[in-house]
Design an enzyme around this catalytic site. Structure first.
Site, PDB file in Angstrom:
ATOM      1  N   GLU A  40       1.421  10.093   5.570  1.00  0.00           N
ATOM      2  CA  GLU A  40       0.091  10.385   5.007  1.00  0.00           C
ATOM      3  C   GLU A  40      -0.414  11.712   5.597  1.00  0.00           C
ATOM      4  O   GLU A  40      -0.253  11.966   6.787  1.00  0.00           O
ATOM      5  CB  GLU A  40      -0.878   9.252   5.390  1.00  0.00           C
ATOM      6  CG  GLU A  40      -2.276   9.440   4.805  1.00  0.00           C
ATOM      7  CD  GLU A  40      -3.234   8.305   5.165  1.00  0.00           C
ATOM      8  OE1 GLU A  40      -3.077   7.674   6.229  1.00  0.00           O
ATOM      9  OE2 GLU A  40      -4.163   8.058   4.366  1.00  0.00           O
ATOM     10  N   LYS A 110      -5.053   7.273  -3.298  1.00  0.00           N
ATOM     11  CA  LYS A 110      -5.423   6.137  -2.426  1.00  0.00           C
ATOM     12  C   LYS A 110      -6.611   5.388  -3.048  1.00  0.00           C
ATOM     13  O   LYS A 110      -7.649   5.995  -3.345  1.00  0.00           O
ATOM     14  CB  LYS A 110      -5.778   6.676  -1.045  1.00  0.00           C
ATOM     15  CG  LYS A 110      -5.940   5.628   0.039  1.00  0.00           C
ATOM     16  CD  LYS A 110      -6.165   6.335   1.377  1.00  0.00           C
ATOM     17  CE  LYS A 110      -6.095   5.426   2.576  1.00  0.00           C
ATOM     18  NZ  LYS A 110      -6.155   6.190   3.832  1.00  0.00           N
ATOM     19  N   CYS A 151      -1.469   3.944   3.155  1.00  0.00           N
ATOM     20  CA  CYS A 151      -2.060   3.468   4.411  1.00  0.00           C
ATOM     21  C   CYS A 151      -2.998   2.262   4.239  1.00  0.00           C
ATOM     22  O   CYS A 151      -2.527   1.159   4.032  1.00  0.00           O
ATOM     23  CB  CYS A 151      -2.747   4.641   5.118  1.00  0.00           C
ATOM     24  SG  CYS A 151      -2.886   4.326   6.897  1.00  0.00           S
TER      25      CYS A 151
HETATM   26  N1  LIG Z   1      -5.352   6.385   7.196  1.00  0.00           N
HETATM   27  C1  LIG Z   1      -5.601   5.107   7.069  1.00  0.00           C
HETATM   28  O1  LIG Z   1      -5.836   4.604   6.000  1.00  0.00           O
HETATM   29  C2  LIG Z   1      -5.548   4.321   8.334  1.00  0.00           C
HETATM   30  C3  LIG Z   1      -5.506   2.831   8.094  1.00  0.00           C
HETATM   31  C4  LIG Z   1      -5.548   2.067   9.357  1.00  0.00           C
HETATM   32  O2  LIG Z   1      -5.368   2.595  10.440  1.00  0.00           O
HETATM   33  C5  LIG Z   1      -5.811   0.641   9.267  1.00  0.00           C
HETATM   34  O3  LIG Z   1      -5.961   0.034  10.337  1.00  0.00           O
HETATM   35  O4  LIG Z   1      -5.892   0.094   8.159  1.00  0.00           O
END
Ligand SMILES: NC(=O)CCC(=O)C(=O)O
Length: 272
Positions: A40, A110, A151
């Site tokens: 990411e 996302k 993520c």
């Molecule tokens: N960049 C993100 O979306 C981090 C996501 C993350 O750390 C989580 O705990 O969920």
């Protein structure tokens, strides 16, 4: 199918980041991998103020360079994610996928923005500068269908299930967990999604940089449809290479027919 995950450091210079990613891709291609996954925001330090500054439109310089890298090495490239802006100047956290000819075959924005505030731990608010996407993303390859999310999207089991309902047997997740939620949840979440859906899960994270304002947990990994960890890295820069035996998806789904045993007469998950 042979895949590679690039766990790399991310600096401030976008083009240097792309060149750095390319050096890993070259190493992966020398080992005859079919698909490479970047992390990411691999070309933009993960800070909300950076996203509008680094954002490019579809077909911009980064997009073009990544397309030509995929073509040069004749690989599928899941190009991590990067800030993308549309004609209304909305900025998205977007992952592009290029095929072996350098053609853009998928794009995931996302869907779930990472807005969290853990007491004594990580705080982040992507919605300060980002807009969420609205589409479930699955793309086709000669190895079957592959789902893609970014993520924090991983935390929403409905999204993974929708990808699986569209035929995904592998789910790829460019990601950047942190030092609060990474040790607590990273591996569990990947193993959960693999078990729920009987798919291979691939997670690609940036390498840990203790000087960064957002410190990545690292630990890129591949999990099998049985929930085993096939390969995983520690926090340092490295290239993960794994062979995915795709027959395992069918085997596990035959032995434990979870998807077939769903009570769709009682409950269903569907897109609006
Ligand atoms: N960049 C993100 O979306 C981090 C996501 C993350 O750390 C989580 O705990 O969920």
């Amino acid at each position: 199918m042979k895949i590679a995950v690039v766990q790399m450091h991310v600096g401030e210079d976008k083009l240097k980041n792309i060149a750095h990613a390319k050096s890993f891709i070259e190493r992966a291609a020398a080992k005859a991998v079919d698909l490479v996954v970047l992390p990411e925001m691999f070309c933009c330090p993960y800070e909300t103020k950076n996203f509008p500054i680094y954002a490019e439109r579809d077909g911009g310089e980064s997009f073009t360079q990544l397309a030509s890298i995929a073509k040069e090495y004749a690989i599928y490239l899941v190009a991590g994610s990067m800030p993308e802006k549309d004609d209304e100047e909305n900025v998205y956290n977007t992952s592009y996928v290029f095929n072996r000819h350098g053609e853009n075959i998928a794009k995931h924005r996302k869907m779930h923005l990472f807005d969290i505030d853990v007491d004594g731990g990580q705080t982040f608010k992507e919605s300060e500068t980002l807009t969420p996407g609205n589409n479930v993303t699955v793309f086709n390859t000669e190895f079957g269908k592959i789902g893609l999310c970014i993520c924090y999207d991983l935390r929403f089991p409905e999204l993974a299930r929708l990808m699986v309902d569209e035929g995904a047997e592998i789910i790829v997740v460019p990601a950047a967990f942190n030092m609060t939620t990474g040790p607590a949840h990273w591996e569990i979440l990947f193993r959960n999604r693999a078990l729920d859906n009987q798919v291979f899960m691939i997670g690609a994270a940036p390498a840990r940089d203790k000087q960064a304002s957002y410190i990545s947990y690292g630990h890129s990994l591949v999990v099998s449809p049985w929930g085993d960890i096939v390969e995983k890295l520690d926090e340092k820069e490295n290239l993960l290479i794994a062979n995915l035996d795709r027959s395992l998806v069918k085997k596990v789904r035959k032995e434990l027919p979870l998807l077939a045993h769903r009570r769709n007469d009682i409950y269903t998950i569907s897109k609006q």
